[in-house]
Write a protein that holds these residues in place. Structure first.
Motif, PDB file in Angstrom:
ATOM      1  N   ARG A  19     -44.777  18.577   8.452  1.00 12.07           N
ATOM      2  CA  ARG A  19     -43.508  18.810   9.139  1.00 12.07           C
ATOM      3  C   ARG A  19     -43.505  18.179  10.536  1.00 12.07           C
ATOM      4  N   LEU A  20     -44.640  17.599  10.942  1.00 13.30           N
ATOM      5  CA  LEU A  20     -44.721  16.981  12.268  1.00 13.30           C
ATOM      6  C   LEU A  20     -44.343  15.505  12.149  1.00 13.30           C
ATOM      7  N   ARG A  21     -43.078  15.227  12.363  1.00 14.00           N
ATOM      8  CA  ARG A  21     -42.589  13.851  12.259  1.00 14.00           C
ATOM      9  C   ARG A  21     -43.086  13.027  13.439  1.00 14.00           C
ATOM     10  N   PRO A  22     -43.238  11.716  13.258  1.00 14.27           N
ATOM     11  CA  PRO A  22     -43.570  10.861  14.414  1.00 14.27           C
ATOM     12  C   PRO A  22     -42.549  11.054  15.531  1.00 14.27           C
ATOM     13  N   HIS A  41     -55.459  14.863  13.338  1.00 10.42           N
ATOM     14  CA  HIS A  41     -55.641  13.447  13.657  1.00 10.42           C
ATOM     15  C   HIS A  41     -55.235  13.157  15.100  1.00 10.42           C
ATOM     16  N   ALA A  42     -54.165  13.786  15.562  1.00 10.99           N
ATOM     17  CA  ALA A  42     -53.737  13.594  16.955  1.00 10.99           C
ATOM     18  C   ALA A  42     -54.788  14.137  17.918  1.00 10.99           C
ATOM     19  N   LEU A  43     -55.436  15.226  17.561  1.00  9.10           N
ATOM     20  CA  LEU A  43     -56.520  15.758  18.401  1.00  9.10           C
ATOM     21  C   LEU A  43     -57.658  14.753  18.503  1.00  9.10           C
ATOM     22  N   GLY A  44     -58.011  14.130  17.368  1.00 10.07           N
ATOM     23  CA  GLY A  44     -59.071  13.132  17.398  1.00 10.07           C
ATOM     24  C   GLY A  44     -58.671  11.881  18.153  1.00 10.07           C
ATOM     25  N   SER A  74     -47.089   7.240  14.378  1.00  8.36           N
ATOM     26  CA  SER A  74     -47.268   6.742  13.005  1.00  8.36           C
ATOM     27  C   SER A  74     -48.737   6.613  12.640  1.00  8.36           C
ATOM     28  N   ASP A  75     -49.608   6.498  13.648  1.00  7.23           N
ATOM     29  CA  ASP A  75     -51.049   6.436  13.373  1.00  7.23           C
ATOM     30  C   ASP A  75     -51.567   7.737  12.762  1.00  7.23           C
ATOM     31  N   ASP A  76     -50.860   8.842  13.007  1.00 10.88           N
ATOM     32  CA  ASP A  76     -51.304  10.145  12.502  1.00 10.88           C
ATOM     33  C   ASP A  76     -50.827  10.414  11.080  1.00 10.88           C
ATOM     34  N   HIS A  79     -47.625  31.959  12.169  1.00  8.91           N
ATOM     35  CA  HIS A  79     -47.398  31.522  13.542  1.00  8.91           C
ATOM     36  C   HIS A  79     -46.085  30.757  13.620  1.00  8.91           C
ATOM     37  N   VAL A  80     -45.245  31.110  14.587  1.00  8.24           N
ATOM     38  CA  VAL A  80     -43.960  30.448  14.798  1.00  8.24           C
ATOM     39  C   VAL A  80     -44.120  29.421  15.912  1.00  8.24           C
ATOM     40  N   ALA A  81     -43.802  28.166  15.604  1.00  9.33           N
ATOM     41  CA  ALA A  81     -43.932  27.078  16.573  1.00  9.33           C
ATOM     42  C   ALA A  81     -42.569  26.432  16.798  1.00  9.33           C
ATOM     43  N   SER A  82     -42.236  26.181  18.063  1.00  8.50           N
ATOM     44  CA  SER A  82     -41.003  25.480  18.421  1.00  8.50           C
ATOM     45  C   SER A  82     -41.365  24.033  18.717  1.00  8.50           C
ATOM     46  N   LEU A  83     -40.945  23.133  17.841  1.00 16.49           N
ATOM     47  CA  LEU A  83     -41.364  21.733  17.924  1.00 16.49           C
ATOM     48  C   LEU A  83     -40.151  20.823  17.856  1.00 16.49           C
TER      49      LEU A  83
END
Length: 457
Positions: free
Chosen positions: A168-171, A194-197, A156-158, A264-268
């Motif tokens: 599309r990147l849910r917590p 933000h997650a990288l930082g 949730s910080d992100d 780019h296709v990502a499986s998340l």
């Protein structure tokens, strides 16, 4: 009645005089420019080249995948208490005359090899830079040499609570550091950045501190970072400073590859998402661009921004555009800069010629196939660079000591048949290699470098 009759002719004459004055001012500026003929030809050619300004067709969606529209991660709205127009337009910088009639309030076109400034407009104005911030974020993550396969978790910080931008990147979503870098560069994914930082050594505060320290190291004197995403309008820089950043970032093969991936296709987390590059110049291979590195950016206060490292007519160029009026105009601004360089060097637009010779049907499929081939070639180049670095860092086998006679013979042979001369690698903190004194390019390069030189003690 008589008074009205006398006043109307004077009013007509006044309006005519104002119209004439308004049209003569830009004409006077236009003809003062030493490259006015080049500029006019570039504008005409760029206007005619509509292939890159039109929205290119999106690639087909793989079965079972969900397509993320381009630019979805660039927030469209200002903060609740923030300004409703860009800082540059509030200052009237967009009305500054320039020979290419750019929509952008600030621009810079730089020959990366010679350091020559080919065109500039308000290039030292300090303005918000939006997601161009992510160039510095990703460069520092790569320099920290953290494991690319380490799994990061979106929390949730992100989540963006400032502008409420979509993601599309849910917590709870997990992805590798490499995947987060890819999404941050090509599709400007804010939660990934933000997650990288947040996972940088020492945390978010250390990341911001390192970003500002790196800016100073590169000679970016007018740059300030406050977060790794660019969502805050306090992330600010100038076109001149950003040219230094693009030059440094372009030295990294992974940044070049990730930023120029068309899709780019990502499986998340059980979902398959197809991300699209936020830069339509990368997606549209019919436009004739040869782009090494790019980054787009947009928030209301910054306007539409774009940085490019590209090759035009055999020259390596850096383009910076800040505060274009729309996504379409930042693309047409870039097209005008490219045609300006082509006309300046008397080079034909071979891509435009090939486009006119192609039949209309099948161009979209051909473009996507070409983009895929180019991306695979860049990946191969990156793997070769990685393998070469590994070989160079590996311990060298012990070589048996030769007899004195053999050593003398080898030295004599080397003097008789010298090998290739060593090439001095240019410092990325400089604008480019130095030129002989007296040359136009050398003088411009020296002025560009001097503007960012550290003060002597």
């Amino acid at each position: 009645m008589a008074a009205n009759k006398n006043r109307n002719p004077r009013l007509v004459l006044l309006v005519a005089a104002l119209v004439a004055a308004g049209s003569l001012l830009p004409m006077a500026y236009w003809h003062r420019d030493e490259d006015s003929a080049t500029s006019q030809a570039a504008v005409a050619a760029a206007t005619a080249a509509s292939a890159s300004t039109a929205e290119p067709p999106l690639p087909p969606v793989p079965p079972g995948a969900e397509q993320v529209p381009p630019e979805e991660n660039e927030p469209e709205h200002a903060t609740a208490t923030g300004p409703t127009e860009s800082f540059a337009r509030a200052q009237g910088l967009n009305r500054t005359p320039d020979p290419l009639r750019l929509s952008a309030s600030a621009a810079l076109l730089l020959d990366a090899d010679s350091g020559e400034v080919l065109l500039h407009k308000n290039d030292q104005a300090v303005l918000p830079i939006a997601s161009l911030t992510k160039l510095m974020t990703t460069m520092l993550v790569l320099e920290a040499k953290q494991p690319m396969d380490e799994v990061l978790t979106i929390t949730s910080d992100d989540v963006d609570t400032l502008r409420h931008s979509r993601s599309r990147l849910r917590p709870g979503t997990t992805l590798t550091r490499e995947e987060a870098l890819h999404l941050a560069l090509m599709s400007s994914e804010n939660r990934a950045a933000h997650a990288l930082g947040r996972n940088y050594p020492g945390g978010l505060a250390k990341m911001v501190e390192a970003m500002n320290a790196k800016a100073k190291q590169l000679g970016m004197k007018d740059t300030t970072y406050v977060d790794p995403t660019g969502l805050s309008n306090r992330n600010q820089s100038s076109a001149r400073d950003l040219a230094l950043l693009v030059r440094a970032a372009n030295q990294n093969p992974l940044m070049r590859t990730f930023s120029t991936t068309p899709s780019h296709v990502a499986s998340l987390g059980g979902r398959t998402l197809q991300y699209i590059n936020s830069d339509r110049l990368v997606r549209n291979t019919r436009a004739g661009w040869d782009i090494d590195l790019q980054k787009t950016g947009y928030i209301v206060e910054a306007g539409h921004c774009l940085t490019l490292a590209t090759r035009v007519a055999g020259h390596n160029l850096i383009m910076v555009l800040l505060d274009s009026g729309s996504n379409g105009t930042r693309v047409s601004d870039a097209e005008r800069l490219r045609h300006f360089a082509l006309v300046r060097w008397g080079a034909p637009d071979v891509y435009a010629q090939s486009r006119s010779a192609q039949p209309a049907h099948g161009l979209a499929a051909m473009g996507h196939a070409m983009a895929a081939r180019m991306h695979k070639a860049k990946l191969r180049e990156h793997r070769k660079d990685t393998e070469r670095d590994s070989e160079e860092s590996a311990p060298k086998p012990t070589v048996a000591k030769k007899e004195p006679g053999h050593a003398a013979a080898a030295a004599k042979k080397e003097r008789a048949e010298p090998g290739e001369p060593h090439t001095k690698v240019a410092d990325t903190n400089e604008a480019g290699p130095k030129h002989k004194e007296g040359g136009k390019a050398g003088r411009v390069h020296q002025s560009f470098a001097a503007a960012h030189a550290e003060p002597k003690s």
